[in-house]
Design an enzyme around this catalytic site. Structure first.
Site, PDB file in Angstrom:
ATOM      1  N   GLU A  19       0.843  -1.195   0.000  1.00  0.00           N
ATOM      2  CA  GLU A  19       0.000   0.000   0.000  1.00  0.00           C
ATOM      3  C   GLU A  19       0.878   1.244   0.000  1.00  0.00           C
ATOM      4  O   GLU A  19       1.683   1.435   0.910  1.00  0.00           O
ATOM      5  CB  GLU A  19      -0.899   0.038   1.241  1.00  0.00           C
ATOM      6  N   CYS A  20       0.740   2.084  -1.006  1.00  0.00           N
ATOM      7  CA  CYS A  20       1.412   3.380  -1.102  1.00  0.00           C
ATOM      8  C   CYS A  20       2.933   3.224  -0.990  1.00  0.00           C
ATOM      9  O   CYS A  20       3.581   2.904  -1.973  1.00  0.00           O
ATOM     10  CB  CYS A  20       0.853   4.342  -0.070  1.00  0.00           C
ATOM     11  N   GLY A  21       3.520   3.399   0.190  1.00  0.00           N
ATOM     12  CA  GLY A  21       4.952   3.166   0.326  1.00  0.00           C
ATOM     13  C   GLY A  21       5.332   1.746  -0.037  1.00  0.00           C
ATOM     14  O   GLY A  21       6.422   1.491  -0.556  1.00  0.00           O
TER      15      GLY A  21
END
Length: 435
Positions: A314-316
């Site tokens: 997720e994201c990072g």
């Protein structure tokens, strides 16, 4: 567990400092405090945990729904819950602080900046109380905490201006020690820049802990109560270090309830554990790109993903799963190479919103045709290869390219969206890993 919502008149008014000071005041008065955050935040809750000593609950209507909101609230511990709001009290169409307070039927304590006002503090509070009726929100603004207020005449002027049916719960005195450093995603994390407890205790002395505790209300029970989740025969490895630190407590709880959970640190170069699936939460991989490139863990993770190990980022986590990561200063680091994308950091945020995604094909977190809700906030962009495959179309939000999110390769998935356990996405991930 009783509680109240701490709403601000705007962003930047000092809600986090007020929340931490109130936690201290209530604990000194003998209460066990459960902190919570109204909104999809990871940073403010890290400060809550640093002071209260227990994970902060995430309370967001968009992410959880009203019933999930109440279930998540009831998973908290202690005898009183302090819910820090997001932005100003009425700001946000997906899940404002006022909407959370209404769904939980909790009173609102309003944080007002009193640095340059006395009677105007009362006028502001009255305006916020009356506005609830104007827009049809069933909430109670019970009183105020005056942020950056001096004692003596200043404090007394605020008290005298407030009507009899609006409480003055105290003040947060001006103090340079009560300033949390910030960076591009907001404040620094609690583990990095926890406020000094001595300064918080001093602020707590100016707060009326007994009246705050007395105003707290009890939320209604969820229509669908919590049930024991069926276990799956799987071990999930969760990346956990300074680069991967954005995870909701409910997510970790769900993993532990239904499977075996192990943690590892890609920054430290830990080997990928023996597991059936890997979860890479969001965080700050851009601040640790050199360490991630040289440590070797991401190289191993890329090989394991190529062999079919499910990896959810997720994201990072998406950034770490990409081919490369380039900082805003132009420094390029090789990442895991699982997903066909190259990620670049920018000086301004690229997306900030509540998100809704519709799965175009079955993937780790959703069946084809299902929708999931989440939140995105990132300063990076992903340049994807021409043959990249997306698992989701964006119903709301920006996703990766404005129309899609969820890069998928092998048995792995990387998204810009953060989702909550109440979305069901992590249950589907666990069941996929347990096959």
């Amino acid at each position: 567990m009783k509680g109240f919502v701490l709403g601000g008149v705007s962003s930047g008014v000092g809600k986090t400092v007020a929340a931490l000071s109130i936690v201290q005041a209530l604990e000194v008065a003998g209460h066990e405090v459960q902190p919570a955050k109204a909104g999809p935040d990871f940073i403010d809750p890290s400060h809550h945990e640093a002071i209260a000593g227990r994970p902060s609950r995430t309370l967001d209507l968009w992410l959880c729904g009203a019933d999930g909101l109440r279930r998540n609230y009831r998973r908290g511990e202690g005898d009183i819950c302090v819910v820090e709001g997001v932005m100003g009290l009425y700001d946000g169409d997906g899940s404002s602080t006022a909407m959370v307070a209404e769904a939980l039927d909790l009173p609102v304590v309003l944080v007002v900046d009193a640095k340059a006002g006395m009677e105007s503090v009362a006028a502001t509070a009255l305006g916020f109380r009356e506005y609830a009726d104007t827009i049809g929100r069933d909430i109670e603004v019970a009183g105020v905490v005056a942020q950056r207020a001096h004692g003596g005449r200043h404090e007394q002027g605020i008290r005298d201006a407030l009507p009899d049916d609006m409480e003055f719960f105290g003040r947060i005195p001006p103090n340079d020690d009560l300033e949390i450093p910030d960076r591009h995603l907001g404040l620094e994390m609690g583990a990095e820049a926890a406020l000094p407890k001595a300064a918080l205790r001093e602020a707590a002395e100016s707060l009326a802990a007994d009246r705050l505790a007395a105003v707290a209300g009890e939320p209604p029970a969820p229509e669908t109560p919590m049930e024991a989740a069926e276990s799956v025969d799987a071990t999930i490895a969760v990346a956990s270090d300074a680069a991967f630190c954005f995870r909701y407590p409910a997510t970790i709880e769900r993993f532990r309830e239904r499977a075996e959970l192990v943690t590892f640190s890609p920054v430290a170069g830990d080997p990928v554990p023996d597991c059936d699936g890997v979860y890479l939460p969001g965080g700050y991989p851009e601040l640790h790109a050199d360490a991630l490139e040289s440590a070797g863990t991401l190289d191993e993770l890329g090989e394991r993903a190529g062999d079919g190990l499910p990896v959810l980022g997720e994201c990072g986590g998406l950034m770490a799963m990409s081919q490369s990561l380039t900082t805003a200063e132009g420094d390029r680091s090789e990442m895991a190479g699982i997903l066909p994308a190259d990620v670049t950091m920018h000086d301004r945020y690229q997306a900030l919103d509540h998100v809704e995604l519709e799965a175009t094909e079955g993937t780790l977190t959703a069946a084809a045709g299902e929708t999931i809700r989440g939140h995105e906030f990132h300063y990076s962009s992903a340049d994807v290869d021409g043959d990249a495959r997306f698992a989701f179309e964006t119903v709301r939000g920006d996703g990766i390219d404005g129309d899609h999110d969820g890069l998928t390769e092998y048995e792995s998935l990387g998204t810009y969206v953060h989702v909550h356990a109440e979305s069901g996405a992590f249950d589907r991930f666990l069941e996929r890993c347990g096959r």
